[in-house]
Each structure stands twice: as C-alpha cells, then as structure tokens.
Design a protein around this motif. Structure first.
Motif, PDB file in Angstrom:
ATOM      1  N   ARG A  51      27.824  31.985  50.288  1.00 39.56           N
ATOM      2  CA  ARG A  51      29.047  31.721  49.522  1.00 39.56           C
ATOM      3  C   ARG A  51      28.758  30.652  48.473  1.00 39.56           C
ATOM      4  O   ARG A  51      28.213  29.590  48.787  1.00 39.56           O
ATOM      5  CB  ARG A  51      30.173  31.281  50.449  1.00 39.56           C
ATOM      6  CG  ARG A  51      31.486  30.959  49.741  1.00 39.56           C
ATOM      7  CD  ARG A  51      32.637  30.906  50.749  1.00 39.56           C
ATOM      8  NE  ARG A  51      32.367  29.971  51.827  1.00 39.56           N
ATOM      9  CZ  ARG A  51      32.673  28.669  51.796  1.00 39.56           C
ATOM     10  NH1 ARG A  51      33.254  28.146  50.720  1.00 39.56           N
ATOM     11  NH2 ARG A  51      32.401  27.899  52.824  1.00 39.56           N
ATOM     12  N   THR A  52      29.131  30.951  47.225  1.00 40.09           N
ATOM     13  CA  THR A  52      28.832  30.050  46.121  1.00 40.09           C
ATOM     14  C   THR A  52      29.873  30.236  45.026  1.00 40.09           C
ATOM     15  O   THR A  52      30.497  31.300  44.924  1.00 40.09           O
ATOM     16  CB  THR A  52      27.424  30.320  45.562  1.00 40.09           C
ATOM     17  OG1 THR A  52      27.201  29.510  44.412  1.00 40.09           O
ATOM     18  CG2 THR A  52      27.266  31.776  45.164  1.00 40.09           C
ATOM     19  N   ALA A  53      30.040  29.224  44.206  1.00 44.47           N
ATOM     20  CA  ALA A  53      30.996  29.324  43.098  1.00 44.47           C
ATOM     21  C   ALA A  53      30.480  30.209  41.980  1.00 44.47           C
ATOM     22  O   ALA A  53      31.259  30.742  41.190  1.00 44.47           O
ATOM     23  CB  ALA A  53      31.302  27.924  42.558  1.00 44.47           C
ATOM     24  N   ASN A  54      29.157  30.397  41.905  1.00 42.35           N
ATOM     25  CA  ASN A  54      28.567  31.202  40.830  1.00 42.35           C
ATOM     26  C   ASN A  54      27.525  32.152  41.400  1.00 42.35           C
ATOM     27  O   ASN A  54      26.327  31.860  41.396  1.00 42.35           O
ATOM     28  CB  ASN A  54      27.934  30.289  39.770  1.00 42.35           C
ATOM     29  CG  ASN A  54      27.436  31.066  38.564  1.00 42.35           C
ATOM     30  OD1 ASN A  54      27.721  32.254  38.406  1.00 42.35           O
ATOM     31  ND2 ASN A  54      26.667  30.410  37.710  1.00 42.35           N
ATOM     32  N   PHE A  81      38.271  41.429  52.788  1.00 42.21           N
ATOM     33  CA  PHE A  81      37.392  40.260  52.819  1.00 42.21           C
ATOM     34  C   PHE A  81      37.159  39.833  51.377  1.00 42.21           C
ATOM     35  O   PHE A  81      37.451  40.583  50.442  1.00 42.21           O
ATOM     36  CB  PHE A  81      36.061  40.583  53.515  1.00 42.21           C
ATOM     37  CG  PHE A  81      35.322  41.733  52.894  1.00 42.21           C
ATOM     38  CD1 PHE A  81      34.385  41.527  51.891  1.00 42.21           C
ATOM     39  CD2 PHE A  81      35.563  43.044  53.294  1.00 42.21           C
ATOM     40  CE1 PHE A  81      33.709  42.577  51.302  1.00 42.21           C
ATOM     41  CE2 PHE A  81      34.893  44.105  52.716  1.00 42.21           C
ATOM     42  CZ  PHE A  81      33.963  43.877  51.718  1.00 42.21           C
ATOM     43  N   THR A  82      36.632  38.648  51.173  1.00 40.86           N
ATOM     44  CA  THR A  82      36.358  38.178  49.818  1.00 40.86           C
ATOM     45  C   THR A  82      34.932  38.537  49.434  1.00 40.86           C
ATOM     46  O   THR A  82      34.011  38.454  50.241  1.00 40.86           O
ATOM     47  CB  THR A  82      36.549  36.654  49.724  1.00 40.86           C
ATOM     48  OG1 THR A  82      35.654  35.999  50.617  1.00 40.86           O
ATOM     49  CG2 THR A  82      37.979  36.262  50.058  1.00 40.86           C
ATOM     50  N   SER A  83      34.766  38.958  48.184  1.00 42.99           N
ATOM     51  CA  SER A  83      33.436  39.358  47.713  1.00 42.99           C
ATOM     52  C   SER A  83      33.035  38.663  46.424  1.00 42.99           C
ATOM     53  O   SER A  83      31.843  38.595  46.099  1.00 42.99           O
ATOM     54  CB  SER A  83      33.390  40.872  47.510  1.00 42.99           C
ATOM     55  OG  SER A  83      34.344  41.269  46.531  1.00 42.99           O
ATOM     56  N   SER A  84      33.989  38.139  45.674  1.00 43.83           N
ATOM     57  CA  SER A  84      33.684  37.605  44.348  1.00 43.83           C
ATOM     58  C   SER A  84      32.860  36.327  44.393  1.00 43.83           C
ATOM     59  O   SER A  84      32.284  35.936  43.377  1.00 43.83           O
ATOM     60  CB  SER A  84      34.984  37.359  43.584  1.00 43.83           C
ATOM     61  OG  SER A  84      35.797  36.428  44.284  1.00 43.83           O
TER      62      SER A  84
END
Length: 777
Positions: free
Chosen positions: A605-608, A432-435
């Motif tokens: 979920r966010t870009a930063n 899954f994505t975490s970053s």
C-alpha cells in the motif's frame, strides 16, 4: 470524409489481416485439438496421459499426434539478469503437427523427449529479438532453467507462438520426460498423480474428415476402455479445427467491428454522393453547354466518374496516414489474449486492398452523379431555374440522408450497449481498494520452497521499511485479477469447490475488506493452534446456514492438498471474484502461518503506486533476501484489474469512436442536404416572407423537413440495430441486445443531432431577404 472512412477501414482490416487471415502453420485446415466426451460430462480438452499414449501409439488417420503440458514459468539464468521464462512444454511431435520450420537451428527431436536426455530449449522470435538482440550466434548457448543446464537449439519464426497462439510465449521445452514423474525442470503434466492429463493436438492425413477421424481414432486407440483423468470409462473423442479453437472467442467480435467500420465507410460514401449531386447541380449550366456543343453522354459520364475516382484515391492516400496513426492506438486497446497481437501492422497488402476498395467505391458512388450530370433533361432543369418545383435527384438525396441516419443509429445503439457492459464490469467498487496498491508475485525456487515462511517473513519486513510504503501484506489469491486458488470443502457427503486464498494476518485490513461478523486472523493463528478459516457471505449462501455458519467446523482440502477440519472464525463482505461478471463466488481464506505456501502475491500500500523508484526498491528488497528468487512484474494492482476487462474496454472504445464518426458524418450530410433544400427554395421562402410569414414560421418549415428525414432514418436505424446487435450478444453482460432504454436513449440522441444539424440551414433560411430573393430570380 473519404479519409476518415478509408483510414478507419484500413486500420481495422489490418487487425483482421494480422489476427485471422495469416496462419503460421502449414495446412492449418488439417490440424485439430482433441476433445474428450465422457458419459457424465461435456467435452474437455484434458486427455489422460494413458489415453494420449494409446492414441499416439495406435495406427489411425493422423500424420502426427502431440501433447501440450504446462509450463511452470521457471527462472532462466545465463543471459544476463535472471528472469521468469514463459515456457510452453510440448512433445517433440508437436512441431510435426504444426509443421512450421524453425527460423534458426532445429526444433525438438524425439531424443530430447526421453527421460534423462540433456535439457534443450527452442526460443520464440520475440524473446530472441528482445533479450538477445536477434543474435545469429545464439545456437548452442547454455542457460540454466530452475538451476538445470539447458542448451538453446533453435529459434522459431515471428508469427509462430505455439499451438494455442499465446502472445507471451518465450520458448518451448520437451515434455516427454515429465510423463514418468509428473514434472521436470520447467515442465509438468496437468493435474495430480495418477490423474495426470495433457492437451492433445493432431494433424489429419490428407483427405480425412474431422468426424470420421475422431470415430476411427476412438476405436483404434481403445479410448472407451481407458480411464479418463477423473477415472471414468466409456469416453469418445471429437476433433475441433485448431483455427476454430484459437479464434472462436475473437472472430465474431472482430468481424462485428469490421462491419461497424464498414458502415462508417458507407456513411462517408453516401455523404460524398450527396455532395457530388449538389456539385453536379451547381455545374449544370457548364454541363448543358458541353452537351449542346457536341459532348456525348458517355464522355460526360466518363469525365464525372474519373473525377470521382481521383477524389476517392486522394482521400484514400490521406486515409492511409490516418490508419498509420490510429493502428497503434487500436492495438494498445486490444486485450493481450488476442492471438498474433504482435503481428498487426499496416503492410502493402492492406494498403493495396484499401486503394482497390476506394477505386471501386469511387466508381459505384459516382454512378448517380454521373448519370445526373449527363441527363438529357439538363436543359429543362435550367429552364426550371429556381422555381418551387422539386429538382430531379432530390428523392435520391433524401434517401441517402435517411440511410446515413439509419446506419449511424445502428452503430450508436451497438456502442451504447458495449459502453453499458463495460461500465457494469469495470470494478469501480470491487469490495476492496485497489488504487493505492502495487503488487508482484513470487514463486519460490530451490531450497527456499521448503520454508516459505522464513523467506516471506523477512521480505515483508524489509518492504515495510521502504520509503513511501504505508503497509504490506501477502496472499495467494488476488480478487478479480485471475490469480485464483481452489479448495474443496466438505460438510457432509457432497464436496464443494470454492475459491481459496492463503493470506497474511493483516490482509483484510490492508485490502479494506470489512469483516462483518466474527474476527480477522491475528498472529496467534499459527502452527500448533486450532486450524481456522474465514469465509465470505457468498460461501454461507452457497452452503446454507445448516452446513456453514460462524463457529462451524468444516473439512477443507487446501492448496497444499492436505485435508483438515477448520473452524470458521470470521465472515467477510463479498468481493468481486472475476473480471468477466459481477457475481460474487464462495471464498475461503486460511492464515499463511497454518498453511505456508511457496508462492505469494506481495501487496504494497502506497500513496503513489506508479512510482518507478518504489517498484525498483521492491525488486531490490527481494534480491537482498535471496537473489536467486525472481519476481513477476511489479505493477499497480489497478492495472491487473483493468486487464480483466480489456475485452469490453476495447469493444466499447472502438464502437464508441466509430459511432462518433458516424454521427459526425451523418450530421454533416443532414446539414448539407437541408442547406441544399433551402437553396432550392430560396424564391419560395422569399415569396412566403413577402406575404407575411415571419422568421419563426420559416424556421419551423425547415426544421420539419430535417426531422422528417431524421425520423425516417431513426425508424430504419432501430430496425437495423434490432437485427445487428445480436452479433455482439456474446460481448454483452448485464444488458440485453434488445434493451429498450438503450434503444430509446440512442434514438433521442440521434434526434438531438438532427436538430443541431439543422441549425445553420434554419438560420440561413430565417435571414432570407424577400426583395433580394425575388430579384435574384
């Protein structure tokens, strides 16, 4: 060199001293945790409440018997902004078992343990300093814990963090009133009625042995005839010393790191001895004159030893500065679960021990140079001058260099094994994505817990409209993070426990977990519709295609303890379940609308994800829905994943740094030794070049000398690594202690270091002018 060696040792010894060598308890060797051995299972620390009560009431070999239940991380108000309170729930007798007096006020009393007694709380030192500024008038202040009034009655001293030495304890509350109901504000016993259980700690009477006390207590309390938490009879007790229980997971790794940094000091000492021997050789004319005009050998030895000790003490003073600078970094790398982490600091005791070790090392390491400096054959050495004959002491110097290379390689192999383990466990691709995620967990309190769907529906709607938010979802289960739910699945006679999550319909889409067959949840999967479930590929492998497949119906007992049939409508790709290994485990998910639960991790979920303003906005959104609901920390999801591999990151970093220091010191020692060898053979090299040898021939001769010493050191180092890597075997994952490729690559790396170390001496030898070399003689 001395500063590096002593500084690293002082920092590491500060860790050992803070964690292992200071106990906050009185006579800790008489304190034990009770374990139960049932006929059908191994030892467990979960003691049924009836067994505990019988043990506490029976005459036995114990001065005190106490129980530890579970804190619920309640909401604490009355000290400014409401916050989560990391409580530990104990019976009042726990403070008699541990026998640590309070810093302020009093500890819990038997009267506090009775049902209906006014709620009281004893604060930890860290909470008192952090939240109350160490105020002396804290006693008697009233607070509310989950809307129930409670009075602060005491503050514990700094090092005290409860029977399990958890660093994040905020305080202690009485457990006794929960025995009749299973739970009271802020506290609960473990498990579900009637299988309630607790952890039990005892203080042995003076002179009692652990084995004898366990057997006597089993008989006097009638443990064999009282049902365990799972309803079995015939169990017996064993006792584990509390320090063994507390430090079992960290003692061996910490001692292995202390041994590693000790090797760094040994390498530094070998280098210093080598350089001192060279220094003695350079002063041989002065020393010969001193002895010729009447200086005794004892006086020359005394002078050489004194100079060496002063050198070590000066290096140790610089090392103390290095230790002070690096200790904070070491502590920052350590896992948060290491006991007494907050008590690690560089104190006078550690500094005294470091200076004492330095003085002893100065004496020991100075013996060989001192004896060489006072040798009666010093005049003969002067007559030998720059002949090609090997001066006395060269064998010792070669042995020291070989030892440095061997010790460095031993450290290098250990570091390489730890780095491979860390890279294996670090979830770079956990499924899954975490970053791009930030998360917080909310456990609803009060009347809100009865209707979680209303609260979380409004909250997710508010958060989705915040600036910078690209998506939002929720789940009771965060893969890898340690926040795990368990469900029981039946497809036949045998129940199977699997990891379970209650999720919002868009969870798999937001987490980028692919649905490989079937479908994901949608808004139509709500109350009144057929119960559904989604499982992962490991679930199908565990139960087999005959018991579970797409479209099959399984019986599920979920987090809400309700049992109902559910149809499998989707199968997802496996994700990492645990930070401690890479295996995927069976997982089952149900839609939140069909099983609303009063605790949920909100995932944004966010870009930063490290934007402090966004994190603040999330807290404000929660307060806007209901200011009485207090979230956990709002942190990037990636930080939670990193915390799961903190132990291996700590080991990889420290061993890597120590190995780097060792390689540097070994390279310096090898270069210095080869340079000295070139100096001694300057005339020989001049003769060779005068007779026609070219620079390449001379270079090969010098490199051969370097590689002979390096080769001997590498052979010894591989043998040492084969013996020592077993000390870190419990730390390794995905790689064996005797991993051949790791040993081979480490040996090759050491070989390259030896080549690089010989570069300057080779260049010097190749540039010898034959005329000047011969004329100098």
């Amino acid at each position: 060199m001395i500063a590096l060696g002593t500084g690293a040792n002082a920092a590491m010894f500060s860790v050992i001293h803070g964690v292992l060598l200071q106990s906050p308890f009185t006579d800790p060797d008489r304190i034990a945790i009770v374990r139960l051995v049932a006929p059908d299972r191994g030892a467990t620390a979960a003691i049924s409440v009836p067994q505990y009560q019988s043990l506490a009431a029976s005459p036995g070999p114990f001065e005190a018997v106490a129980a530890l239940g579970a804190g619920t991380r309640p909401t604490l108000a009355g000290l400014g902004e409401a916050r989560r309170f990391n409580d530990e729930c104990v019976t009042a007798s726990m403070f008699r078992v541990l026998a640590t007096p309070p810093l302020l006020g009093r500890v819990l009393s038997d009267a506090d343990d009775r049902p209906g007694a006014p709620r009281v709380v004893v604060l930890s030192y860290d909470f008192w300093r952090r939240e109350l500024g160490g105020s002396a008038d804290v006693l008697g202040r009233s607070v509310t814990i989950d809307a129930t009034p409670a009075t602060i009655v005491g503050v514990m001293p700094r090092r005290f963090s409860g029977p399990l030495s958890h660093n994040n304890n905020d305080g202690w509350m009485p457990l006794g009133s929960a025995f009749s109901t299973g739970a009271s504000p802020g506290c609960r016993v473990l498990g579900l009625a009637p299988a309630w259980s607790v952890n039990v700690f005892v203080r042995l009477a003076p002179g009692a042995s652990f084995d004898g006390a366990a057997a006597q207590a089993t008989a006097s309390a009638g443990i064999e005839h009282i049902a365990t938490a799972n309803g079995k009879l015939g169990a017996h007790l064993t006792l584990t010393p509390i320090e063994e229980h507390t430090f079992d997971d960290v003692r061996t790794p910490l001692l292995a790191l202390l041994g590693a940094v000790g090797l760094v000091l040994l390498i530094a000492c070998a280098n210093v001895a080598n350089l001192q021997l060279e220094r003695v050789f350079g002063r041989r004319r002065e020393l010969a004159v001193r002895m010729a005009i009447g200086a005794t050998r004892a006086r020359v030895v005394r002078q050489a030893l004194l100079e060496n000790v002063l050198l070590y003490l000066a290096g140790c003073a610089a090392g103390a500065l290095i230790a002070g600078w690096t200790l904070d970094l070491i502590v920052a790398l350590m896992p948060g679960s290491v006991p007494h982490l907050n008590d690690i600091h560089l104190d006078a005791r550690v500094l005294s021990a470091t200076f004492a070790v330095s003085a002893i090392a100065g004496l020991v390491v100075g013996v060989a140079p001192a004896l060489q400096a006072s040798s009666p054959s010093l005049i003969d050495d002067l007559r030998a001058s720059f002949r090609t004959a090997t001066p006395r002491g060269v064998r010792l110097r070669r042995a020291l260099v070989i030892g440095q290379v061997a010790l460095s390689l031993t450290l290098l192999v250990g570091a390489a094994l730890m780095i491979r383990t860390f890279l294996t466990l670090r979830p770079t691709n956990p499924g899954f994505t975490s970053s791009d995620k930030v998360t917080t967990t909310i456990r609803l309190q009060g009347t809100r817990a009865a209707e979680p769907g209303v609260f979380f529906g409004e909250l997710l709607d508010r958060v989705s409209r915040l600036p910078g938010v690209q998506g939002v979802t929720g789940s009771t289960y965060l893969p890898v993070s340690g926040s795990v739910g368990i469900a029981t699945v039946r497809t036949g006679d045998t129940p199977v426990e699997v990891l379970s999550g209650i999720v919002m319909p868009n969870y798999f889409d937001e987490m980028r977990i692919p649905v490989v067959r079937g479908r994901a949840f949608d808004t139509a999967d709500g109350r009144g519709t057929p119960p559904v479930a989604i499982v992962n590929e490991a679930f199908l492998r565990r139960l087999g295609p005959g018991r579970a497949s797409l479209g099959a119906t399984i019986e599920v007992t979920g987090l809400d303890r309700r049992t109902e049939p559910r149809q499998i409508v989707g199968i997802i790709h496996d994700t990492r379940s645990n930070g401690g290994d890479t295996r995927s485990r069976p997982e089952l998910y149900v839609p939140f609308a069909q099983a609303p639960y009063p605790a949920l991790s909100v995932i944004v979920r966010t870009a930063n994800p490290r934007d402090a303003r966004l994190q603040s906005d999330i807290r404000k959104a929660i307060a806007a829905v209901d200011p009485a609901q207090v979230p956990d920390r709002v942190i990037p999801l990636e930080d939670l994943l990193d915390a799961r591999v903190a132990t291996w990151r700590f080991g990889a970093w420290l061993l890597g740094v120590f190995a780097g220091m060792a390689l540097l010191l070994a390279a310096v020692g090898l270069a210095a030794s080869i340079a000295w060898w070139v100096t001694q053979r300057t005339r020989e090299i001049g003769v060779r070049m005068a007779l026609g040898a070219d620079a390449a021939h001379v270079a090969r001769m010098v490199v051969r000398q370097a590689l002979l010493m390096a080769g001997a050191g590498i052979a010894l180092g591989l043998a040492g690594a084969a013996a020592s890597t077993r000390l870190i075997e419990s730390w390794l994952y995905g790689v064996k202690p005797l991993d051949v490729p790791t040993f081979a690559w480490s040996a090759a790396g050491m070989f390259v270091v030896a080549l690089l170390a010989s570069y300057l001496p080779v260049r010097r030898a190749a540039r010898v002018d034959p005329l000047i070399a011969l004329r100098a003689e």
